[in-house]
Design a protein around this motif. Sequence first.
Motif, PDB file in Angstrom:
ATOM      1  N   PHE A  70      -2.890   0.243  -0.664  1.00 23.62           N
ATOM      2  CA  PHE A  70      -3.282  -0.924   0.345  1.00 23.62           C
ATOM      3  C   PHE A  70      -3.846  -2.150  -0.455  1.00 23.62           C
ATOM      4  O   PHE A  70      -4.586  -1.938  -1.618  1.00 23.62           O
ATOM      5  CB  PHE A  70      -4.155  -0.514   1.369  1.00 23.62           C
ATOM      6  CG  PHE A  70      -5.651  -0.200   1.071  1.00 23.62           C
ATOM      7  CD1 PHE A  70      -6.483  -1.433   1.237  1.00 23.62           C
ATOM      8  CD2 PHE A  70      -5.884   1.081   0.384  1.00 23.62           C
ATOM      9  CE1 PHE A  70      -7.875  -0.934   0.878  1.00 23.62           C
ATOM     10  CE2 PHE A  70      -7.315   0.993   0.224  1.00 23.62           C
ATOM     11  CZ  PHE A  70      -8.258   0.136  -0.038  1.00 23.62           C
ATOM     12  N   PRO A 141       1.369  -5.488  12.392  1.00 25.60           N
ATOM     13  CA  PRO A 141       2.619  -5.067  11.792  1.00 25.60           C
ATOM     14  C   PRO A 141       3.821  -5.142  13.010  1.00 25.60           C
ATOM     15  O   PRO A 141       3.531  -5.126  14.203  1.00 25.60           O
ATOM     16  CB  PRO A 141       2.421  -3.574  11.320  1.00 25.60           C
ATOM     17  CG  PRO A 141       1.423  -3.210  12.432  1.00 25.60           C
ATOM     18  CD  PRO A 141       0.452  -4.488  12.855  1.00 25.60           C
ATOM     19  N   GLN A 183       4.944  -3.456   4.832  1.00 25.24           N
ATOM     20  CA  GLN A 183       3.890  -4.058   5.750  1.00 25.24           C
ATOM     21  C   GLN A 183       2.593  -3.094   5.706  1.00 25.24           C
ATOM     22  O   GLN A 183       1.356  -3.686   6.079  1.00 25.24           O
ATOM     23  CB  GLN A 183       4.484  -4.537   7.082  1.00 25.24           C
ATOM     24  CG  GLN A 183       5.040  -3.573   8.029  1.00 25.24           C
ATOM     25  CD  GLN A 183       5.435  -4.092   9.268  1.00 25.24           C
ATOM     26  OE1 GLN A 183       4.848  -5.216   9.601  1.00 25.24           O
ATOM     27  NE2 GLN A 183       6.147  -3.162  10.010  1.00 25.24           N
ATOM     28  N   ALA A 184       3.118  -1.651   5.924  1.00 27.94           N
ATOM     29  CA  ALA A 184       1.738  -1.111   5.874  1.00 27.94           C
ATOM     30  C   ALA A 184       0.707  -0.859   5.070  1.00 27.94           C
ATOM     31  O   ALA A 184      -0.509  -0.976   5.051  1.00 27.94           O
ATOM     32  CB  ALA A 184       2.123   0.517   5.933  1.00 27.94           C
ATOM     33  N   THR A 187      -1.993  -4.245   6.033  1.00 30.53           N
ATOM     34  CA  THR A 187      -2.319  -4.067   7.342  1.00 30.53           C
ATOM     35  C   THR A 187      -3.546  -3.119   7.641  1.00 30.53           C
ATOM     36  O   THR A 187      -3.746  -2.609   8.483  1.00 30.53           O
ATOM     37  CB  THR A 187      -1.351  -3.963   8.373  1.00 30.53           C
ATOM     38  OG1 THR A 187      -0.520  -2.837   8.272  1.00 30.53           O
ATOM     39  CG2 THR A 187      -0.262  -5.446   8.540  1.00 30.53           C
ATOM     40  N   ALA A 188      -4.059  -2.582   6.239  1.00 32.84           N
ATOM     41  CA  ALA A 188      -5.267  -1.617   6.485  1.00 32.84           C
ATOM     42  C   ALA A 188      -6.455  -2.202   7.339  1.00 32.84           C
ATOM     43  O   ALA A 188      -6.571  -3.476   7.278  1.00 32.84           O
ATOM     44  CB  ALA A 188      -5.821  -1.222   5.097  1.00 32.84           C
ATOM     45  N   TYR A 198      -9.275   1.586  17.427  1.00 36.96           N
ATOM     46  CA  TYR A 198      -8.091   0.807  16.749  1.00 36.96           C
ATOM     47  C   TYR A 198      -6.923   1.482  16.982  1.00 36.96           C
ATOM     48  O   TYR A 198      -7.008   2.644  16.927  1.00 36.96           O
ATOM     49  CB  TYR A 198      -8.473   0.656  15.318  1.00 36.96           C
ATOM     50  CG  TYR A 198      -9.694  -0.066  14.781  1.00 36.96           C
ATOM     51  CD1 TYR A 198      -9.455  -1.233  14.445  1.00 36.96           C
ATOM     52  CD2 TYR A 198     -11.155   0.310  15.055  1.00 36.96           C
ATOM     53  CE1 TYR A 198     -10.534  -2.199  14.024  1.00 36.96           C
ATOM     54  CE2 TYR A 198     -12.062  -0.367  14.833  1.00 36.96           C
ATOM     55  CZ  TYR A 198     -11.857  -1.597  14.109  1.00 36.96           C
ATOM     56  OH  TYR A 198     -12.916  -2.485  13.878  1.00 36.96           O
ATOM     57  N   LEU A 200      -3.128   1.851  15.784  1.00 42.11           N
ATOM     58  CA  LEU A 200      -2.490   1.383  14.458  1.00 42.11           C
ATOM     59  C   LEU A 200      -1.179   2.173  14.666  1.00 42.11           C
ATOM     60  O   LEU A 200      -0.969   3.154  15.414  1.00 42.11           O
ATOM     61  CB  LEU A 200      -3.341   2.106  13.235  1.00 42.11           C
ATOM     62  CG  LEU A 200      -4.786   1.697  13.239  1.00 42.11           C
ATOM     63  CD1 LEU A 200      -5.649   2.189  11.955  1.00 42.11           C
ATOM     64  CD2 LEU A 200      -4.906  -0.016  13.222  1.00 42.11           C
ATOM     65  N   LYS A 201      -0.199   1.510  13.895  1.00 45.56           N
ATOM     66  CA  LYS A 201       1.221   2.062  13.958  1.00 45.56           C
ATOM     67  C   LYS A 201       1.117   3.251  13.034  1.00 45.56           C
ATOM     68  O   LYS A 201       0.349   3.511  12.115  1.00 45.56           O
ATOM     69  CB  LYS A 201       1.879   1.055  13.244  1.00 45.56           C
ATOM     70  CG  LYS A 201       1.986  -0.518  13.933  1.00 45.56           C
ATOM     71  CD  LYS A 201       2.513  -0.066  15.283  1.00 45.56           C
ATOM     72  CE  LYS A 201       2.712  -1.667  16.177  1.00 45.56           C
ATOM     73  NZ  LYS A 201       3.427  -1.364  17.713  1.00 45.56           N
ATOM     74  N   GLU A 202       2.304   4.086  13.281  1.00 45.94           N
ATOM     75  CA  GLU A 202       2.271   5.191  12.436  1.00 45.94           C
ATOM     76  C   GLU A 202       2.763   4.912  11.130  1.00 45.94           C
ATOM     77  O   GLU A 202       3.424   4.195  10.732  1.00 45.94           O
ATOM     78  CB  GLU A 202       3.565   6.339  13.148  1.00 45.94           C
ATOM     79  CG  GLU A 202       3.809   7.503  12.501  1.00 45.94           C
ATOM     80  CD  GLU A 202       4.968   8.353  12.935  1.00 45.94           C
ATOM     81  OE1 GLU A 202       5.219   9.404  12.663  1.00 45.94           O
ATOM     82  OE2 GLU A 202       5.427   8.079  14.207  1.00 45.94           O
ATOM     83  N   CYS A 204       0.591   3.753   8.945  1.00 43.76           N
ATOM     84  CA  CYS A 204      -0.708   2.885   8.440  1.00 43.76           C
ATOM     85  C   CYS A 204      -1.515   3.768   7.292  1.00 43.76           C
ATOM     86  O   CYS A 204      -1.511   4.759   7.270  1.00 43.76           O
ATOM     87  CB  CYS A 204      -1.344   2.325   9.606  1.00 43.76           C
ATOM     88  SG  CYS A 204      -2.406   3.668  10.222  1.00 43.76           S
ATOM     89  N   CYS A 292      -3.910   6.629  14.720  1.00 44.75           N
ATOM     90  CA  CYS A 292      -2.791   6.200  13.874  1.00 44.75           C
ATOM     91  C   CYS A 292      -1.483   7.205  14.031  1.00 44.75           C
ATOM     92  O   CYS A 292      -1.178   8.073  13.476  1.00 44.75           O
ATOM     93  CB  CYS A 292      -3.183   6.575  12.261  1.00 44.75           C
ATOM     94  SG  CYS A 292      -4.571   5.654  11.766  1.00 44.75           S
TER      95      CYS A 292
END
Length: 695
Positions: A70, A141, A183-184, A187-188, A198, A200-202, A204, A292
């Motif tokens: 990241f 993201p 993009q992961a 975007t931490a 939070y 967060l997307k899978e 991440c 996540c």
Amino acid sequence: MSLRQKHRLSFCYCNMGTMRRFFGRRRKPPPETYQEPAVVRPNPEEELRSLRRRLVQSFVTSALPSGKEFLPVTEIDKLVNYATIRLVLPEKASTDVIDFVCGHGKTLFLILVVGNEASPNDLLAIMESCRKHSMTDEHLPVDRIPCVGGKLPCHQRVAHHQAWDVFHDKLWAHISFRFFQDQAMFTAPVILKDKFTYELKEGCVLPITWKAQKPHIGHFSTVYEAEIHHAHHQDDRYFGKSLKVALKQLKPLTSEPGYNVETAWNHETSALEEINKLHHKHLIRPLAALRCGPEHYIMFEWADGGSLRELWENQGPEPKDLDPDRIMSVIEEVLGIVSALSTLHGTNNRTKTGNVVRRAADLAGMAAGERLTVPVPHSVKPREGETKDYSPITTPDTSKSPRNVPEIHVRFVEPSDDEVSFRSEDPNRSYVSEESDASSDEHWRHGDLKPENILQFNQSQTNDSRWLGTLKIADLGLAKQHVFATARRKDMTNQKFTTSHYEAPEAVANLHLPRSRRFDIWSIGCVILEFVIIILYGNDGLASFYDQHKIRENPHTDTLYFTVDRNVARVSDIASHWIAEILNDPECNRAGGSALADIVRLVRDRLLVVELPSENMVPSQISRCRADAGELKEKLEAIWGKAIHDESQGGDYLCFRKDRANIAPPAPLQVMKPKRTAAKSRLGDELPKTQPNLV
């Protein structure tokens, strides 16, 4: 002038003319004709490769997921600035585009750079399109959408954010895959002070730079000791340094019937958010709850002193010499824990049991000619030089039984039609629940108080120079989950339930009912008694006490603190014996009074009590029931105040004889007395068989 002088002068003029004609006259060109040397503009392709190399070198490896990288947020501003973007983009790039990249599209630009698939001209075209569609870093993201690159018209078949229309451009056709994949890394999340949850997307990447190899493994979760990158937290105490945390990962437990990790995470997150608002020094404050994709985490600050159990084990087998300051520290920290418990319990006083207590007090007051109210205990004032610290903290989570603590296996017994658990013989007495169904107000109880869930924070985190540091209650927000864990989880092979060594009698006799706030009072009574045993007799003494579990008649229903016969509970003979022997100890059995003796009597008379308030009780009957947290806090404050006064007078209330080398722990009880069917409200007092308020 002589002829010779004339010839010399003529010769000089001739020579000067010759020199002037030969060398010429050097004249500076007029200012309007002067030009700067031509500057060769660097090749944008080379500048792009240079930026990409610096970008790759700035990545940090994450420990969760292991091996993923990241980009720390502090590196973004270092990499993206006006001068750099002016050189990377083609010369025709407008100032508006460069301003947009430097102001709102830094992360977008770097994602495109790291992919190594976009040329400077592609970058310019894409960033111009992003500016046109107001696509900024705030929209990251981005979900994978099928209409990227104009492959599929959106219309109403693909619903997404309006800014994502930028991906319809054909320029994205050959770079979209890398963009969505990379993009992961950019975007931490940053753990903010004013944000708790939070989503967060899978896939991440968390800003965890290190985690311990050996986690604390529990039934519902696994807890890792970990560190957050210094740029991704806002704890001022650790500015510029990594922040050590406890990262709790909830388990899916698909084999558990009726358990859903998503529901459990939602419940615990909601509870922790509400409890956070109490801002009590002795209640833990979680840092963040993160979802996540399918993974669920809760983050706490790490307790550098470990748990109270670990503190006890580090005290050594032999008792240490008694010291007034050490005993005062224990009293103050126990009082702090009880104060936190009182605050936790006191968020809703309009429960049914609370109404019973107030109604009984009001009736007594009217009989005396005045209306009585339940007193509100005053808060403990900090000692001189001490400040209230409401900083966030953390917790290890473990369900393992501590060393030498007996494991209690409870067999569930379904009551028959003519025998209901703890049913009163008085038909006019009906027991009520502290669970307020009619009130919209919430109140909290812990449900699993034990030394493993009380954490120690040393001076480095709390500015507390005392040897005990600051003790704080951990595992808050798990009350609902804990009810499922202890009262609903069944071992299908032998039809047994498992309960804690520190649970109240109602955990065994009335498994199918919810628990009350006074459930915690029994648990804290057990912890306090064992703390006194550690102070007086060391770890060997506590091990001798734990070893008494071997003489229990029924290991499926009995604990060291209570025994159950035909669903009727009473305080165990083991606990009665040890309390009596402690009160006969030279430190406790003296005319001048003893702080430790007063604490043990408080445990005996008000905490290890089976009976709970019920309807139609008068004040004299309620006074025989188990105390609530407010009463316990008041009585501990009285002991603390007496100790402060006695200390100022040079007395020996805190301790009399410091040397404990020749003082043996109580002799173990050899044989249990035959079980009786009458319940005991407190040690030595028989009560009619009743059905205590178990919820």
